[in-house]
Design an enzyme around this catalytic site. Structure first.
Site, PDB file in Angstrom:
ATOM      1  N   TYR A   1     -51.890  24.399  24.289  1.00  0.00           N
ATOM      2  CA  TYR A   1     -50.933  23.168  24.324  1.00  0.00           C
ATOM      3  C   TYR A   1     -51.517  21.943  23.799  1.00  0.00           C
ATOM      4  O   TYR A   1     -50.866  20.928  23.625  1.00  0.00           O
ATOM      5  CB  TYR A   1     -50.497  23.070  25.731  1.00  0.00           C
ATOM      6  CG  TYR A   1     -49.735  24.148  26.409  1.00  0.00           C
ATOM      7  CD1 TYR A   1     -49.287  24.987  25.528  1.00  0.00           C
ATOM      8  CD2 TYR A   1     -49.420  24.010  27.787  1.00  0.00           C
ATOM      9  CE1 TYR A   1     -48.671  26.232  26.229  1.00  0.00           C
ATOM     10  CE2 TYR A   1     -48.778  25.191  28.330  1.00  0.00           C
ATOM     11  CZ  TYR A   1     -48.214  26.071  27.488  1.00  0.00           C
ATOM     12  OH  TYR A   1     -47.548  26.994  28.158  1.00  0.00           O
TER      13      TYR A   1
ATOM     14  N   HIS B   1     -52.791  34.271  27.912  1.00  0.00           N
ATOM     15  CA  HIS B   1     -51.450  33.621  27.519  1.00  0.00           C
ATOM     16  C   HIS B   1     -50.460  34.644  27.162  1.00  0.00           C
ATOM     17  O   HIS B   1     -49.291  34.707  27.392  1.00  0.00           O
ATOM     18  CB  HIS B   1     -51.916  32.680  26.400  1.00  0.00           C
ATOM     19  CG  HIS B   1     -50.693  31.398  26.344  1.00  0.00           C
ATOM     20  ND1 HIS B   1     -51.136  30.423  26.203  1.00  0.00           N
ATOM     21  CD2 HIS B   1     -49.498  31.719  26.538  1.00  0.00           C
ATOM     22  CE1 HIS B   1     -49.856  29.733  26.144  1.00  0.00           C
ATOM     23  NE2 HIS B   1     -48.758  30.580  26.339  1.00  0.00           N
TER      24      HIS B   1
HETATM   25  N1  LIG Z   1     -46.811  31.580  29.266  1.00  0.00           N
HETATM   26  C1  LIG Z   1     -46.057  31.320  28.293  1.00  0.00           C
HETATM   27  O1  LIG Z   1     -46.139  31.902  26.986  1.00  0.00           O
HETATM   28  C2  LIG Z   1     -45.036  30.018  28.212  1.00  0.00           C
HETATM   29  C3  LIG Z   1     -44.112  30.013  27.280  1.00  0.00           C
HETATM   30  C4  LIG Z   1     -43.143  28.882  27.335  1.00  0.00           C
HETATM   31  C5  LIG Z   1     -43.527  27.793  28.504  1.00  0.00           C
HETATM   32  N2  LIG Z   1     -44.535  27.977  29.378  1.00  0.00           N
HETATM   33  C6  LIG Z   1     -44.712  26.951  30.322  1.00  0.00           C
HETATM   34  O2  LIG Z   1     -43.538  26.803  31.086  1.00  0.00           O
HETATM   35  C7  LIG Z   1     -43.146  25.547  31.170  1.00  0.00           C
HETATM   36  C8  LIG Z   1     -41.622  25.089  31.141  1.00  0.00           C
HETATM   37  O3  LIG Z   1     -40.999  26.007  30.253  1.00  0.00           O
HETATM   38  P1  LIG Z   1     -40.348  25.153  28.777  1.00  0.00           P
HETATM   39  O4  LIG Z   1     -41.243  23.877  28.577  1.00  0.00           O
HETATM   40  O5  LIG Z   1     -40.194  26.220  27.727  1.00  0.00           O
HETATM   41  O6  LIG Z   1     -38.894  24.741  29.160  1.00  0.00           O
HETATM   42  P2  LIG Z   1     -38.097  24.137  30.326  1.00  0.00           P
HETATM   43  O7  LIG Z   1     -38.837  23.745  31.428  1.00  0.00           O
HETATM   44  O8  LIG Z   1     -36.912  25.280  30.782  1.00  0.00           O
HETATM   45  O9  LIG Z   1     -37.123  23.143  29.743  1.00  0.00           O
HETATM   46  C9  LIG Z   1     -37.713  21.704  29.398  1.00  0.00           C
HETATM   47  C10 LIG Z   1     -36.522  21.149  28.686  1.00  0.00           C
HETATM   48  O10 LIG Z   1     -35.747  20.955  29.554  1.00  0.00           O
HETATM   49  C11 LIG Z   1     -35.380  19.544  29.682  1.00  0.00           C
HETATM   50  N3  LIG Z   1     -35.109  19.401  31.287  1.00  0.00           N
HETATM   51  C12 LIG Z   1     -36.178  19.303  32.094  1.00  0.00           C
HETATM   52  N4  LIG Z   1     -35.626  19.270  33.229  1.00  0.00           N
HETATM   53  C13 LIG Z   1     -34.166  18.944  33.274  1.00  0.00           C
HETATM   54  C14 LIG Z   1     -33.118  18.870  34.235  1.00  0.00           C
HETATM   55  N5  LIG Z   1     -33.216  18.862  35.289  1.00  0.00           N
HETATM   56  N6  LIG Z   1     -31.909  18.836  33.470  1.00  0.00           N
HETATM   57  C15 LIG Z   1     -31.783  18.811  32.120  1.00  0.00           C
HETATM   58  N7  LIG Z   1     -32.673  19.276  31.320  1.00  0.00           N
HETATM   59  C16 LIG Z   1     -34.026  19.207  31.677  1.00  0.00           C
HETATM   60  C17 LIG Z   1     -36.469  18.988  29.262  1.00  0.00           C
HETATM   61  O11 LIG Z   1     -36.166  17.586  28.356  1.00  0.00           O
HETATM   62  P3  LIG Z   1     -36.685  16.005  28.724  1.00  0.00           P
HETATM   63  O12 LIG Z   1     -38.495  16.208  28.431  1.00  0.00           O
HETATM   64  O13 LIG Z   1     -36.062  15.208  28.249  1.00  0.00           O
HETATM   65  O14 LIG Z   1     -36.573  16.079  30.289  1.00  0.00           O
HETATM   66  C18 LIG Z   1     -37.207  19.896  28.067  1.00  0.00           C
HETATM   67  O15 LIG Z   1     -36.379  19.469  27.134  1.00  0.00           O
HETATM   68  C19 LIG Z   1     -43.811  24.947  29.705  1.00  0.00           C
HETATM   69  O16 LIG Z   1     -43.887  23.523  29.475  1.00  0.00           O
HETATM   70  C20 LIG Z   1     -45.263  25.672  29.652  1.00  0.00           C
HETATM   71  O17 LIG Z   1     -46.043  25.033  30.631  1.00  0.00           O
HETATM   72  C21 LIG Z   1     -45.538  29.030  29.370  1.00  0.00           C
END
Ligand SMILES: NC(=O)c1ccc[n+]([C@@H]2O[C@H](COP(=O)([O-])OP(=O)(O)OC[C@H]3O[C@@H](n4cnc5c(N)ncnc54)[C@H](OP(=O)(O)O)[C@@H]3O)[C@@H](O)[C@H]2O)c1
Length: 274
Positions: A49, A107
């Site tokens: 990240y 990861h």
């Molecule tokens: N292990 C892996 O391979 C892997 C892969 C992907 C992700 N991850 C981890 O999981 C975390 C979360 O997953 P993600 O970032 O992919 O997606 P997510 O948390 O499902 O979605 C994030 C998006 O949703 C929006 N959002 C957040 N809260 C909201 C709400 N209450 N209502 C509507 N929209 C909302 C955010 O926009 P705003 O910022 O504008 O609020 C952002 O665009 C990552 O940040 C990372 O730490 C791990």
């Protein structure tokens, strides 16, 4: 408010954490600081990240005691050979300015490197004190079975994509059989669940938003969730999910959302091993 915890392999993991993928620089440090000040006690980062330095800064700026915060980082699949694994872990600790992380994950699996070697290196990171707990991410059912045969230290979580549009029941069952918790990444389906009219309607009965319903659904399914946002009002929104409960009919309705092409994280975007 005390955040509930999931216990697994000796770890006590707060059921909600802040995801930080794509949060960079000052925005990342500020989001981590604000989240911790408002009650979050779990932060998810990764060497990939490019923000471990800022996560560490946010942690220190928050004034919350180090031991009260659960910090996860992950080793990228290019670094899964034992010597590289140890180097990558040490470099993460230097960037975070921590002597150990609470949880260190692989990861993504890398089929080019024997899993036995990687798991040996992962277990060693716990034995030498660089990680309090260890786990895996993006491991399928066969890989979960294999890793459980190889590990000499308890594994505490498998972090996988999971939200209402994806049926993960098979891999979740495999994890449960081995006492492994499941951490749901992309728990708002990268924003899609926040705009879902059906989730919004369910939320109206509880005076909650669609995003909160998505997170609550996963928690009631037994997951740990790590939603990402850099917006203060959404940080507040996403953590306000412990004062309501979805009833069994609502859970069943949301389970029906899942479909085979429900992924929002492109597996093709994962490292190409062919
Ligand atoms: N292990 C892996 O391979 C892997 C892969 C992907 C992700 N991850 C981890 O999981 C975390 C979360 O997953 P993600 O970032 O992919 O997606 P997510 O948390 O499902 O979605 C994030 C998006 O949703 C929006 N959002 C957040 N809260 C909201 C709400 N209450 N209502 C509507 N929209 C909302 C955010 O926009 P705003 O910022 O504008 O609020 C952002 O665009 C990552 O940040 C990372 O730490 C791990």
């Amino acid at each position: 408010m005390d955040i509930p915890v999931v216990t697994s392999g000796g770890a006590r993991i707060p059921v909600i954490g802040l995801g930080t993928w794509d949060l960079r620089g000052r925005i990342c440090a500020r989001a981590v600081e604000q989240a911790l000040r408002m009650g979050y006690r779990h932060i998810d980062t990764a060497e990939m990240y490019g923000n471990e330095h800022e996560v560490g800064e946010g942690l220190r700026a928050s004034g919350i005691r180090r031991d009260d915060v659960f910090i996860t980082t992950k080793v990228w699949p290019d670094h899964l050979a034992p010597a590289a694994f140890e180097r990558a872990t040490k470099e993460s600790l230097v960037r975070l300015r921590l002597s150990e992380v609470d949880l260190l994950l692989i990861h993504w699996p890398n089929p080019r490197i024997p899993l036995a070697e990687t798991i040996g290196a992962l277990c060693r990171m716990k034995q030498v004190g660089f990680a309090r707990h260890i786990g895996i991410s993006n491991f399928t059912v066969p890989l979960v079975e294999e890793v459980m045969r190889l590990a000499t230290e308890p594994l505490v979580t498998n972090q996988i994509e999971w939200h209402p549009y994806l049926d993960q029941s098979k891999v979740v069952a495999a994890c449960r059989r081995h006492g492994l918790s499941v951490t749901a990444y992309s728990p708002i389906a990268r924003g899609r669940a926040g705009n879902d009219a059906q989730l919004r309607r369910i939320g109206m009965h509880h005076h909650k938003t669609a995003g909160q319903v998505s997170l609550r659904f996963l928690i009631q399914e037994g997951a740990i969730v790590i939603p990402r946002t850099s917006r203060r009002e959404r940080l507040e929104e996403n953590i306000a999910i412990f004062d309501f409960e979805l009833d069994p009919a609502e859970i069943d309705e949301i389970r029906e959302f899942a479909h085979p092409r429900g992924r929002v994280v492109d597996w093709a975007g994962a490292p190409n091993w062919d």
